[in-house]
Enzyme design. Structure first.
Site, PDB file in Angstrom:
ATOM      1  N   SER A 319       0.821  -1.211   0.000  1.00 35.01           N
ATOM      2  CA  SER A 319       0.000   0.000   0.000  1.00 35.01           C
ATOM      3  C   SER A 319       0.855   1.261   0.000  1.00 35.01           C
ATOM      4  O   SER A 319       0.536   2.240  -0.678  1.00 35.01           O
ATOM      5  CB  SER A 319      -0.932  -0.002   1.215  1.00 35.01           C
ATOM      6  OG  SER A 319      -1.762  -1.135   1.223  1.00 35.01           O
ATOM      7  N   HIS A 371       1.141   4.367   4.440  1.00 32.04           N
ATOM      8  CA  HIS A 371       0.435   5.144   3.418  1.00 32.04           C
ATOM      9  C   HIS A 371       0.958   6.574   3.374  1.00 32.04           C
ATOM     10  O   HIS A 371       1.248   7.115   2.294  1.00 32.04           O
ATOM     11  CB  HIS A 371      -1.064   5.143   3.708  1.00 32.04           C
ATOM     12  CG  HIS A 371      -1.672   3.782   3.697  1.00 32.04           C
ATOM     13  ND1 HIS A 371      -2.948   3.526   4.180  1.00 32.04           N
ATOM     14  CD2 HIS A 371      -1.196   2.582   3.277  1.00 32.04           C
ATOM     15  CE1 HIS A 371      -3.223   2.246   4.040  1.00 32.04           C
ATOM     16  NE2 HIS A 371      -2.177   1.651   3.502  1.00 32.04           N
TER      17      HIS A 371
END
EC number: 3.4.21.105
Length: 503
Positions: A319, A371
């Protein structure tokens, strides 16, 4: 007398017309009545009669250009030996062949074509491919995807061998529908106790045990070395300190977690984004730029998470790397804002996607710090490796050919091969010919200013990376006591999973 004899001679009166011999005068002969043309002129405008007395014969024709609406016949002398034939060419017959004559000058367009240097380069048409290979192959994306799928299959197989089920259902269900966190730790997920000395482990007053990779209960029966796997790590002993040597040093857990995933939901969502947006970005900027941003963003995200996330929390997934690629899309949108048809719509869609991803980052097994770190690294590296904004390129007079110079991009595959042959410079690592002297010669101040921005972004991320690495190994725990809540929801004890000691 002579005059009288002349006027009073045999010819007292001039001869009559009928008395004259007309046959001997070749210049005063009465021409025969012209015969009509076999066809009307309007029906056969290009008809040419062989009879010189034909009124439609070209010998006696000078047709009026202004009054004649029909096609113009070929004027001029037909017979070169006829000294009385006209030799004034008016207009050649059908000068345009089968093409239409040009428009009158008053009806012709008066605008000028745009400057070719300011236009987007025309991509030559290639033979279209069918099926899977219709577009350029995104090799880096496909290789990463295949590797991640293989690793996830190995995770499921190992989970099934250790617990009898490939999906964790005991002691609690994995919301990502996949193996347990202990199997992920054993296979290389980022887990701080396997990487350095942490409070509550090395300085514990009694022996510390951890759940085993095959655990289906909350019991802790394995040592730290058994949980971390690979070649193991030094096990802590009671009464130790945070300065114990040797310390756990599995630094590769900043890299390997990009290929691990916590479940079907996790890998499905990531690969969907990677095979669509990631592949498109690789085709646009080239394999080496894409690979550099992808790996750097993923590593940076796990380094940031290692500093501020819960130290007992395992983290894995690509991610963070995908957030770096998403940052490139944001930059590309901002660079060409005025050229987009609906830039605000695209920006809103991107913001919503980022928001959803951060919400999912609150679930166990995911890390919002990855992230955030990946997105930050993507922005910084994007400033360094992507082209300049369109508005800036127009002001400094650069054509919009983003990624031809160092090859590997969407324009490079359609570049003229002859152009590459004639360019001078050195070929560095197969990335294309580069001539430093010609590259920097004649640059405008705005160009140098933008390159200072790029240099500043590169220096900033390098300094930030060094500081985070030093901070990770220098300080046993984070100085931010509440930052761990950025990556967990306070439900079902999810935030307590990262607690190795009382906060």
């Amino acid at each position: 007398m002579a005059a009288q004899s002349y006027y009073n001679g045999a010819y007292n009166s001039p001869p009559a017309y009928e008395q004259h011999d007309h046959t001997s005068d070749q210049f005063n002969r009465v021409s025969p009545r012209p015969s009509p043309s076999p066809v009307a002129y309007n029906n056969a405008p290009y008809y040419q009669s062989d009879d010189p007395h034909d009124p439609n014969s070209l010998r006696y024709s000078q047709q009026s250009i202004g009054s004649d609406n029909g096609a113009y016949v070929a004027g001029g002398r037909i017979n070169e030996h006829d000294q009385y034939a006209e030799n004034i060419p008016l207009k050649s017959a059908n000068p345009y062949g089968n093409d239409h004559p040009p428009q009158p000058w008053m009806q012709q367009p008066t605008h000028y074509a745009p400057d070719p240097g300011m236009m987007e380069p025309q991509v030559p048409m290639r033979q279209k491919k069918k099926g899977f290979f219709q577009k350029k192959i995104a090799y880096v994306t496909y290789i990463l995807t295949i590797a991640q799928i293989i690793v996830f299959i190995v995770e499921l197989v190992k989970m099934g061998q250790l617990t009898g089920s490939p999906i964790q259902t005991k002691p609690q269900f994995n919301p990502m529908v996949g193996p347990s966190a202990y199997v992920q730790i054993n296979m290389g997920a980022r887990y701080t106790p396997c990487m350095k000395n942490v409070p509550g482990v090395q300085n514990a007053t009694q022996q510390v045990l951890f759940p085993c990779p095959n655990a289906t209960t909350t019991d802790s029966d394995c040592s730290l070395s058994e949980l971390c796997g690979f070649d193991g790590v030094p096990n802590p002993h009671p009464g130790g300190s945070l300065d114990d040597k040797p310390a756990p040093d599995q630094w590769f857990r900043f890299i390997i977690p990009m290929f691990l995933h916590s479940g079907f939901v996790h890998i499905g969502f990531n690969l969907l984004v990677q095979m669509t947006m990631g592949a498109d970005m690789e085709r646009m900027i080239g394999w080496w730029r894409y690979g550099l941003v992808y790996l750097s963003s993923g590593i940076w995200g796990f380094v940031l998470g290692g500093n501020y996330a819960g130290q007992g929390e395992a983290s894995c997934g690509c991610s963070g790397a995908l957030f770096g690629i998403l940052a490139l899309f944001v930059l590309d949108l901002l660079y060409g804002w005025n050229d987009r048809q609906n830039p605000w719509v695209e920006l809103i869609i991107m913001v919503l996607g980022i928001a959803v991803s951060f919400v999912l980052g609150l679930l166990p097994g995911l890390d919002n710090f990855s992230h955030l770190g990946g997105f930050t690294m993507g922005l910084a590296l994007g400033l360094c490796v992507m082209r300049s904004p369109n508005a800036l390129r127009e002001r400094i007079g650069l054509a919009r050919s983003p990624y031809v110079a160092m090859s590997g991009g969407v324009a490079a595959e359609n570049a003229d091969p002859d152009q590459n042959k004639t360019s001078t410079g050195s070929n560095i690592g197969g990335l294309g010919k580069f001539n430093p002297k010609g590259f920097f010669a004649g640059r405008k101040p705005l160009w140098w200013a933008w390159w200072l921005v790029r240099l500043g972004a590169l220096v900033a991320v390098l300094i930030g990376f060094i500081l985070l690495i030093v901070n990770f190994y220098k300080y046993p725990s984070s100085n931010c006591s509440w930052c761990y809540r950025f990556s967990c929801l306070p439900v079902n004890g999810w935030c307590d999973q990262g607690n190795l000691f009382s906060r």
